[in-house]
Design a protein around this motif. Structure first.
Motif, PDB file in Angstrom:
ATOM      1  N   GLY A 181       0.832  -1.315  -0.081  1.00  0.00           N
ATOM      2  CA  GLY A 181      -0.031  -0.052   0.007  1.00  0.00           C
ATOM      3  C   GLY A 181       0.613   1.259   0.194  1.00  0.00           C
ATOM      4  N   MET A 182       0.454   2.354   0.467  1.00  0.00           N
ATOM      5  CA  MET A 182       0.959   3.460   0.531  1.00  0.00           C
ATOM      6  C   MET A 182       2.468   3.472   1.085  1.00  0.00           C
ATOM      7  N   ILE A 183       2.576   2.700   2.063  1.00  0.00           N
ATOM      8  CA  ILE A 183       3.963   2.858   2.869  1.00  0.00           C
ATOM      9  C   ILE A 183       4.682   1.719   2.316  1.00  0.00           C
ATOM     10  N   ASP A 204     -10.030   6.519  -3.129  1.00  0.00           N
ATOM     11  CA  ASP A 204     -10.646   7.626  -3.169  1.00  0.00           C
ATOM     12  C   ASP A 204     -10.180   8.783  -2.470  1.00  0.00           C
ATOM     13  N   ARG A 205      -9.643   8.289  -1.288  1.00  0.00           N
ATOM     14  CA  ARG A 205      -9.598   9.312  -0.279  1.00  0.00           C
ATOM     15  C   ARG A 205      -8.329  10.423  -0.688  1.00  0.00           C
ATOM     16  N   SER A 206      -8.177  11.567  -0.088  1.00  0.00           N
ATOM     17  CA  SER A 206      -7.278  12.500  -0.526  1.00  0.00           C
ATOM     18  C   SER A 206      -6.282  12.374   0.833  1.00  0.00           C
ATOM     19  N   ALA A 227       3.836  -4.303   6.762  1.00  0.00           N
ATOM     20  CA  ALA A 227       3.257  -2.789   6.197  1.00  0.00           C
ATOM     21  C   ALA A 227       1.900  -3.198   5.796  1.00  0.00           C
ATOM     22  N   ASP A 228       1.213  -3.882   6.315  1.00  0.00           N
ATOM     23  CA  ASP A 228      -0.149  -4.480   6.030  1.00  0.00           C
ATOM     24  C   ASP A 228      -1.169  -3.884   6.646  1.00  0.00           C
ATOM     25  N   GLY A 229      -1.211  -2.662   7.021  1.00  0.00           N
ATOM     26  CA  GLY A 229      -2.207  -1.735   7.457  1.00  0.00           C
ATOM     27  C   GLY A 229      -2.543  -1.843   9.129  1.00  0.00           C
ATOM     28  N   ALA A 230      -3.577  -1.122   9.573  1.00  0.00           N
ATOM     29  CA  ALA A 230      -3.954  -0.921  10.980  1.00  0.00           C
ATOM     30  C   ALA A 230      -4.260  -2.377  11.681  1.00  0.00           C
ATOM     31  N   ILE A 280     -16.465  10.565   7.024  1.00  0.00           N
ATOM     32  CA  ILE A 280     -17.145  10.406   5.627  1.00  0.00           C
ATOM     33  C   ILE A 280     -16.342  11.120   4.761  1.00  0.00           C
ATOM     34  N   VAL A 281     -15.986  10.585   3.497  1.00  0.00           N
ATOM     35  CA  VAL A 281     -15.016  11.277   2.746  1.00  0.00           C
ATOM     36  C   VAL A 281     -15.555  11.288   1.571  1.00  0.00           C
ATOM     37  N   GLY A 282     -15.255  12.472   0.624  1.00  0.00           N
ATOM     38  CA  GLY A 282     -15.896  12.624  -0.705  1.00  0.00           C
ATOM     39  C   GLY A 282     -15.220  13.963  -1.393  1.00  0.00           C
ATOM     40  N   ILE A 300       6.072  -1.096  10.393  1.00  0.00           N
ATOM     41  CA  ILE A 300       6.026   0.223  10.025  1.00  0.00           C
ATOM     42  C   ILE A 300       4.524   0.803   9.551  1.00  0.00           C
ATOM     43  N   GLY A 301       4.324   1.963   9.284  1.00  0.00           N
ATOM     44  CA  GLY A 301       3.032   2.667   9.000  1.00  0.00           C
ATOM     45  C   GLY A 301       2.001   2.272   9.929  1.00  0.00           C
ATOM     46  N   ASN A 302       0.737   1.976   9.266  1.00  0.00           N
ATOM     47  CA  ASN A 302      -0.486   1.975  10.084  1.00  0.00           C
ATOM     48  C   ASN A 302      -0.239   0.478  10.776  1.00  0.00           C
ATOM     49  N   ALA A 303       0.486  -0.531  10.473  1.00  0.00           N
ATOM     50  CA  ALA A 303       0.592  -1.680  11.261  1.00  0.00           C
ATOM     51  C   ALA A 303       1.328  -1.497  12.520  1.00  0.00           C
ATOM     52  N   HIS A 341      -6.265   8.682  14.432  1.00  0.00           N
ATOM     53  CA  HIS A 341      -7.492   9.524  13.864  1.00  0.00           C
ATOM     54  C   HIS A 341      -6.921  10.573  12.836  1.00  0.00           C
ATOM     55  N   PRO A 342      -7.870  10.822  11.773  1.00  0.00           N
ATOM     56  CA  PRO A 342      -7.136  11.559  10.550  1.00  0.00           C
ATOM     57  C   PRO A 342      -7.212  12.844  11.140  1.00  0.00           C
ATOM     58  N   VAL A 343      -7.757  13.337  12.214  1.00  0.00           N
ATOM     59  CA  VAL A 343      -7.837  14.895  12.347  1.00  0.00           C
ATOM     60  C   VAL A 343      -6.644  15.896  12.177  1.00  0.00           C
TER      61      VAL A 343
HETATM   62  C1  LIG Z   1     -10.528   9.261   6.272  1.00  0.00           C
HETATM   63  C2  LIG Z   1      -8.892   9.093   6.308  1.00  0.00           C
HETATM   64  C3  LIG Z   1      -8.138  10.231   5.683  1.00  0.00           C
HETATM   65  C4  LIG Z   1      -6.689  10.297   5.968  1.00  0.00           C
HETATM   66  N1  LIG Z   1      -6.149  11.385   5.610  1.00  0.00           N
HETATM   67  C5  LIG Z   1      -4.477  11.319   5.864  1.00  0.00           C
HETATM   68  C6  LIG Z   1      -4.036  12.733   5.415  1.00  0.00           C
HETATM   69  O1  LIG Z   1      -4.340  13.718   5.101  1.00  0.00           O
HETATM   70  N2  LIG Z   1      -2.624  12.524   5.581  1.00  0.00           N
HETATM   71  C7  LIG Z   1      -2.107  11.513   6.144  1.00  0.00           C
HETATM   72  O2  LIG Z   1      -0.826  11.469   6.365  1.00  0.00           O
HETATM   73  N3  LIG Z   1      -2.534  10.420   6.471  1.00  0.00           N
HETATM   74  C8  LIG Z   1      -3.912  10.379   6.376  1.00  0.00           C
HETATM   75  N4  LIG Z   1      -4.795   9.073   6.375  1.00  0.00           N
HETATM   76  C9  LIG Z   1      -3.945   8.088   7.148  1.00  0.00           C
HETATM   77  C10 LIG Z   1      -3.313   7.200   5.881  1.00  0.00           C
HETATM   78  O3  LIG Z   1      -4.419   6.930   4.793  1.00  0.00           O
HETATM   79  C11 LIG Z   1      -2.725   5.766   6.523  1.00  0.00           C
HETATM   80  O4  LIG Z   1      -1.782   6.297   7.421  1.00  0.00           O
HETATM   81  C12 LIG Z   1      -1.946   5.218   5.484  1.00  0.00           C
HETATM   82  O5  LIG Z   1      -3.027   4.651   4.239  1.00  0.00           O
HETATM   83  C13 LIG Z   1      -1.231   3.763   5.986  1.00  0.00           C
HETATM   84  O6  LIG Z   1      -0.774   3.224   4.956  1.00  0.00           O
HETATM   85  P1  LIG Z   1      -0.301   1.886   5.067  1.00  0.00           P
HETATM   86  O7  LIG Z   1       0.326   1.345   3.813  1.00  0.00           O
HETATM   87  O8  LIG Z   1       0.610   1.671   6.386  1.00  0.00           O
HETATM   88  O9  LIG Z   1      -1.570   0.857   5.346  1.00  0.00           O
HETATM   89  P2  LIG Z   1      -2.708   0.536   4.258  1.00  0.00           P
HETATM   90  O10 LIG Z   1      -3.104   1.934   3.646  1.00  0.00           O
HETATM   91  O11 LIG Z   1      -3.877   0.120   5.390  1.00  0.00           O
HETATM   92  O12 LIG Z   1      -2.233  -0.539   3.453  1.00  0.00           O
HETATM   93  C14 LIG Z   1      -2.059  -1.872   3.889  1.00  0.00           C
HETATM   94  C15 LIG Z   1      -1.788  -2.620   2.334  1.00  0.00           C
HETATM   95  O13 LIG Z   1      -1.406  -3.899   2.896  1.00  0.00           O
HETATM   96  C16 LIG Z   1      -2.243  -4.922   2.027  1.00  0.00           C
HETATM   97  N5  LIG Z   1      -2.336  -6.179   2.905  1.00  0.00           N
HETATM   98  C17 LIG Z   1      -3.042  -6.416   4.001  1.00  0.00           C
HETATM   99  N6  LIG Z   1      -2.999  -7.416   4.427  1.00  0.00           N
HETATM  100  C18 LIG Z   1      -2.080  -8.115   3.805  1.00  0.00           C
HETATM  101  C19 LIG Z   1      -1.280  -9.773   3.623  1.00  0.00           C
HETATM  102  N7  LIG Z   1      -1.776 -10.361   4.530  1.00  0.00           N
HETATM  103  N8  LIG Z   1      -0.590  -9.808   2.674  1.00  0.00           N
HETATM  104  C20 LIG Z   1      -0.096  -8.975   1.774  1.00  0.00           C
HETATM  105  N9  LIG Z   1      -0.924  -7.662   1.680  1.00  0.00           N
HETATM  106  C21 LIG Z   1      -1.613  -7.416   2.664  1.00  0.00           C
HETATM  107  C22 LIG Z   1      -3.396  -3.990   2.025  1.00  0.00           C
HETATM  108  O14 LIG Z   1      -4.054  -4.787   0.604  1.00  0.00           O
HETATM  109  C23 LIG Z   1      -2.966  -2.622   1.783  1.00  0.00           C
HETATM  110  O15 LIG Z   1      -2.824  -2.264   0.277  1.00  0.00           O
HETATM  111  C24 LIG Z   1      -5.964   9.154   6.610  1.00  0.00           C
HETATM  112  C25 LIG Z   1      -6.858   7.905   6.868  1.00  0.00           C
HETATM  113  C26 LIG Z   1      -8.352   8.013   6.925  1.00  0.00           C
HETATM  114  C27 LIG Z   1      -8.923   7.054   7.128  1.00  0.00           C
END
Ligand SMILES: Cc1cc2nc3c(=O)[nH]c(=O)nc-3n(C[C@H](O)[C@H](O)[C@H](O)COP(=O)(O)OP(=O)(O)OC[C@H]3O[C@@H](n4cnc5c(N)ncnc54)[C@H](O)[C@@H]3O)c2cc1C
Length: 421
Positions: A22-24, A57-59, A174-177, A199-201, A297-300, A305-307
């Motif tokens: 993902g992003m990270i 589609d978030r920004s 780096a598989d998210g929260a 709610i995002v749009g 790393i990242g959300n993992a 909160h996105p505040v």
């Molecule tokens: C509404 C909203 C608005 C936001 N706005 C901002 C902002 O303006 N600025 C900012 O800095 N942050 C913002 N954030 C936070 C930001 O979106 C997250 O911090 C960021 O997306 C985290 O990226 P990540 O790659 O760590 O995790 P994720 O984006 O969750 O990506 C994780 C990836 O891992 C993959 N995955 C999951 N499990 C597995 C597995 N078992 N094997 C292989 N792949 C897997 C998923 O498919 C995904 O692609 C916002 C968040 C929200 C909810």
């Protein structure tokens, strides 16, 4: 995309296996590529799939330190071309006259940050990744189990129904929260639901939003309105969980009327709202950042909160710090010696470095949510003093701006704009 032939159960050995593209995860692979290691990125959801949870589609508001990182990685021109600069941030509290503002010129910078649509950022990052011979991408492929040994980390991945083993000196989650890989590493996370949904749009504003971003604290939670491409404004509207389904179910004109009532008419009348999506908001914090030959790393590691738009930016500082720790270890390796990115001293260095920045940001965003979400009289007074102090006490705004720009504390090379190779 560099997708290897998956005929064999065992894939070749890698130096670093990144679970989650993902992003990270994608940014980490790009940042590490100049160090000449063999890198694998395993991503569960195919590109451009409507269900891709990261590049949606978030920004995202990119901070100054993230900008510097993309500059150092040679990506900034492309990211800049896809994003909109923020030169003013306007902070207000619904039902109060006071407001505060942060101005780029006052901070001596061209922009306080840049807004980019995640999907568009994904196109930029992924097409660059495709050009890198040292990075192999497995997508769609999901990590299903992990075994961590003293010399290597081994993961099993499911790629379209067939199972494969992948090994590396270091496994990066780096598989998210809701990280399943974090659980597989034996690391638990503290989670607290905010009982809010974002709610995002996006929509059109009667008066041009230009390069201004708005953060408005309402009784339900914060509402951010951000400048995005094509003169549209993106919004992140936090509503209470119990009201979220009702709000998401409103037709366009009722939705606009409710959003407008919360935001006011600073930008004139809202119109032409696009599709809306909801994100339940949870604070999550891993109790540890590393296990044997593996790291979070990242959300993992931390879900915020996105505040104050900090989650991705904080994750990018994890990326920069991990690169520094690996680079420092390489620089200390004897000539002819083999770099080991998963060695215990690399992991210890990373965990010690990141703990404080992550803790501060978790505390900072959580306090903002509590302070501005409370309706208690004492807290409302404190908040007003806080808003006044924010504008009047010299230096307070600067400190806040430094945090939101990601420039506080000890910065790794990439966050300072220094390329690594
Ligand atoms: C509404 C909203 C608005 C936001 N706005 C901002 C902002 O303006 N600025 C900012 O800095 N942050 C913002 N954030 C936070 C930001 O979106 C997250 O911090 C960021 O997306 C985290 O990226 P990540 O790659 O760590 O995790 P994720 O984006 O969750 O990506 C994780 C990836 O891992 C993959 N995955 C999951 N499990 C597995 C597995 N078992 N094997 C292989 N792949 C897997 C998923 O498919 C995904 O692609 C916002 C968040 C929200 C909810």
């Amino acid at each position: 995309m560099r997708q290897p032939d998956l005929m064999e159960r065992k894939t070749p050995e890698f130096d670093i296996v990144i679970a989650g593209g993902g992003m990270i995860g994608t940014s980490l692979a790009l940042a590490l590529a100049p160090l000449g290691m063999r890198i694998a990125v395993v991503e569960a959801v195919a590109r451009r799939n409507a269900l891709q949870p990261s590049f949606d589609d978030r920004s995202t508001a990119l901070s100054r330190s993230t900008q510097r990182m993309f500059e150092a990685m040679g990506l900034w021109d492309d990211v800049r071309a896809a994003s909109t600069p923020i030169t003013h941030i306007h902070v207000s509290d619904k039902g109060r006259f006071g407001f505060s503002h942060i101005d780029a010129r006052e901070q001596g910078v061209e922009a306080l940050g840049y807004v980019v649509i995640n999907r568009v950022l994904g196109e930029v990052l992924q097409s660059r990744l495709d050009e890198l011979p040292a990075v192999q991408q497995f997508c769609p492929a999901r990590i299903e189990s992990v075994s961590l040994g003293p010399d290597q980390a081994m993961a099993t991945m499911d790629a379209g129904g067939s199972e494969h083993e992948i090994t590396g000196k270091l496994l990066v989650a780096a598989d998210g929260a809701k990280s399943a890989v974090r659980d597989m590493m034996g690391i638990s996370a503290q989670r607290r639901a905010y009982d809010q949904r974002a709610i995002v749009g996006n929509l059109l504003t009667e008066k041009p939003i230009l390069n201004r971003a708005y953060e408005r604290f309402t009784s339900q939670g914060p509402l951010a309105v951000l400048p995005i491409a094509d003169e549209r404004a993106g919004f992140v509207w936090t509503v209470s969980e119990k009201d979220a389904n009702r709000v998401l179910g409103l037709n366009d004109s009722d939705f606009i009327a409710e959003l407008q009532a919360e935001f006011g008419f600073r930008l004139g009348k809202f119109s032409r709202v696009g599709a809306r999506a909801g994100y339940p908001l949870v604070l999550s914090k891993a109790v540890r950042l590393t296990a044997t030959r593996s790291v979070l790393i990242g959300n993992a590691a931390h879900g915020l909160h996105p505040v104050s738009a900090q989650g991705f930016n904080l994750g990018m500082r994890d990326v920069a710090a991990l690169c520094d720790c690996i680079l420092d270890s390489r620089n200390a390796t004897e000539p002819g010696g083999r770099l080991d990115p998963g060695a215990s001293d690399v992991l210890r260095h990373y965990a010690d470095w990141r703990r404080s920045d992550q803790k501060k940001l978790v505390y900072f965003t959580d306090s903002l949510v509590r302070l501005f979400g409370s309706q208690r009289a004492g807290i409302r007074t404190l908040r007003n003093i806080g808003m006044l102090g924010f504008d009047l006490i010299p230096g307070v705004r600067s400190v806040f701006a430094k945090h939101t720009m990601g420039l506080a504390g000890e910065l790794p090379r990439l966050s300072r704009g220094v390329p690594i190779r």
